[in-house]
Motif scaffolding. Structure first.
Motif, mmCIF file in Angstrom:
data_model
loop_
_atom_site.group_PDB
_atom_site.id
_atom_site.type_symbol
_atom_site.label_atom_id
_atom_site.label_comp_id
_atom_site.label_asym_id
_atom_site.label_seq_id
_atom_site.Cartn_x
_atom_site.Cartn_y
_atom_site.Cartn_z
ATOM 1 N N ARG A 1 -1.488 -14.879 0.286
ATOM 2 C CA ARG A 1 -1.693 -13.637 0.462
ATOM 3 C C ARG A 1 -1.392 -12.817 -0.758
ATOM 4 O O ARG A 1 -0.327 -12.952 -1.642
ATOM 5 C CB ARG A 1 -0.593 -13.093 1.581
ATOM 6 C CG ARG A 1 -0.732 -11.412 1.778
ATOM 7 C CD ARG A 1 0.228 -11.020 2.842
ATOM 8 N NE ARG A 1 -0.387 -11.622 4.075
ATOM 9 C CZ ARG A 1 0.514 -11.565 5.218
ATOM 10 N NH1 ARG A 1 1.475 -10.829 5.227
ATOM 11 N NH2 ARG A 1 -0.297 -12.155 6.258
ATOM 12 N N VAL B 1 -0.437 -9.543 -2.595
ATOM 13 C CA VAL B 1 0.548 -8.416 -2.543
ATOM 14 C C VAL B 1 0.411 -7.780 -4.100
ATOM 15 O O VAL B 1 0.694 -8.226 -4.990
ATOM 16 C CB VAL B 1 1.972 -8.752 -2.295
ATOM 17 C CG1 VAL B 1 2.617 -7.476 -2.162
ATOM 18 C CG2 VAL B 1 2.096 -9.617 -0.987
ATOM 19 N N TYR C 1 -7.337 -0.294 -2.242
ATOM 20 C CA TYR C 1 -7.521 -0.271 -0.990
ATOM 21 C C TYR C 1 -8.904 -0.199 -0.363
ATOM 22 O O TYR C 1 -9.515 -1.005 0.249
ATOM 23 C CB TYR C 1 -6.837 0.804 -0.235
ATOM 24 C CG TYR C 1 -6.640 0.879 1.167
ATOM 25 C CD1 TYR C 1 -5.852 0.213 1.845
ATOM 26 C CD2 TYR C 1 -7.860 1.601 1.939
ATOM 27 C CE1 TYR C 1 -5.742 -0.026 3.333
ATOM 28 C CE2 TYR C 1 -8.003 1.389 3.447
ATOM 29 C CZ TYR C 1 -6.691 0.824 3.837
ATOM 30 O OH TYR C 1 -6.794 0.549 5.367
ATOM 31 N N GLN D 1 -7.954 -4.394 -0.736
ATOM 32 C CA GLN D 1 -6.590 -4.753 -0.962
ATOM 33 C C GLN D 1 -6.007 -4.124 0.213
ATOM 34 O O GLN D 1 -5.912 -3.053 0.209
ATOM 35 C CB GLN D 1 -5.980 -4.288 -2.154
ATOM 36 C CG GLN D 1 -4.548 -4.978 -2.484
ATOM 37 C CD GLN D 1 -4.233 -6.100 -2.363
ATOM 38 O OE1 GLN D 1 -4.936 -7.004 -2.897
ATOM 39 N NE2 GLN D 1 -3.288 -6.611 -1.862
ATOM 40 N N ARG D 2 -4.888 -5.009 1.013
ATOM 41 C CA ARG D 2 -4.468 -4.171 1.967
ATOM 42 C C ARG D 2 -2.868 -4.405 1.972
ATOM 43 O O ARG D 2 -2.063 -3.922 2.661
ATOM 44 C CB ARG D 2 -5.086 -5.098 3.274
ATOM 45 C CG ARG D 2 -6.318 -4.538 3.804
ATOM 46 C CD ARG D 2 -6.304 -2.866 3.897
ATOM 47 N NE ARG D 2 -7.749 -2.674 4.298
ATOM 48 C CZ ARG D 2 -8.470 -2.311 3.308
ATOM 49 N NH1 ARG D 2 -8.210 -2.187 2.118
ATOM 50 N NH2 ARG D 2 -9.593 -1.835 3.745
ATOM 51 N N HIS D 3 -2.460 -5.344 1.240
ATOM 52 C CA HIS D 3 -1.061 -5.574 0.893
ATOM 53 C C HIS D 3 -0.343 -5.017 -0.310
ATOM 54 O O HIS D 3 -0.811 -5.311 -1.274
ATOM 55 C CB HIS D 3 -0.511 -7.078 1.181
ATOM 56 C CG HIS D 3 -1.022 -7.634 2.366
ATOM 57 N ND1 HIS D 3 -0.544 -7.410 3.576
ATOM 58 C CD2 HIS D 3 -2.296 -8.150 2.794
ATOM 59 C CE1 HIS D 3 -1.234 -8.069 4.756
ATOM 60 N NE2 HIS D 3 -2.130 -8.653 4.250
#
Length: 80
Positions: free
Chosen positions: A40, A42, A57, A61-63
């Protein structure tokens, strides 16, 4: 020295990192790969302007990682 990124540069850099992670993941020994979760990514968003975070975003990208809860709250509640 602060480096200003041009429009689209965050998305381009993010895509490059995702491709490198995918290549490294595929290169793992298949016996080990079957036992491991997918990595994942980050993104470290601390000290970054909200425009860069929004671009990341928008690129998928979500984390994100922040050092201080208050900064996370401020950025998360931004109307943009």
């Amino acid at each position: 020295m602060l480096r200003i990124m041009a429009d689209g540069e965050v998305a381009k850099a993010l895509k490059c990192v995702i491709e490198r992670v995918a290549a490294a993941t595929q290169a793992r020994n298949s016996d080990i790969a079957s036992l491991c979760l997918q990595p994942r990514l980050v993104a470290v968003s601390k000290t970054k302007p909200k425009e860069m975070i929004i671009e990341a975003y928008a690129a998928g990208q979500r984390h994100f990682g922040e050092n201080y809860v208050q900064e996370l709250v401020e950025k998360a509640h931004d109307k943009e």
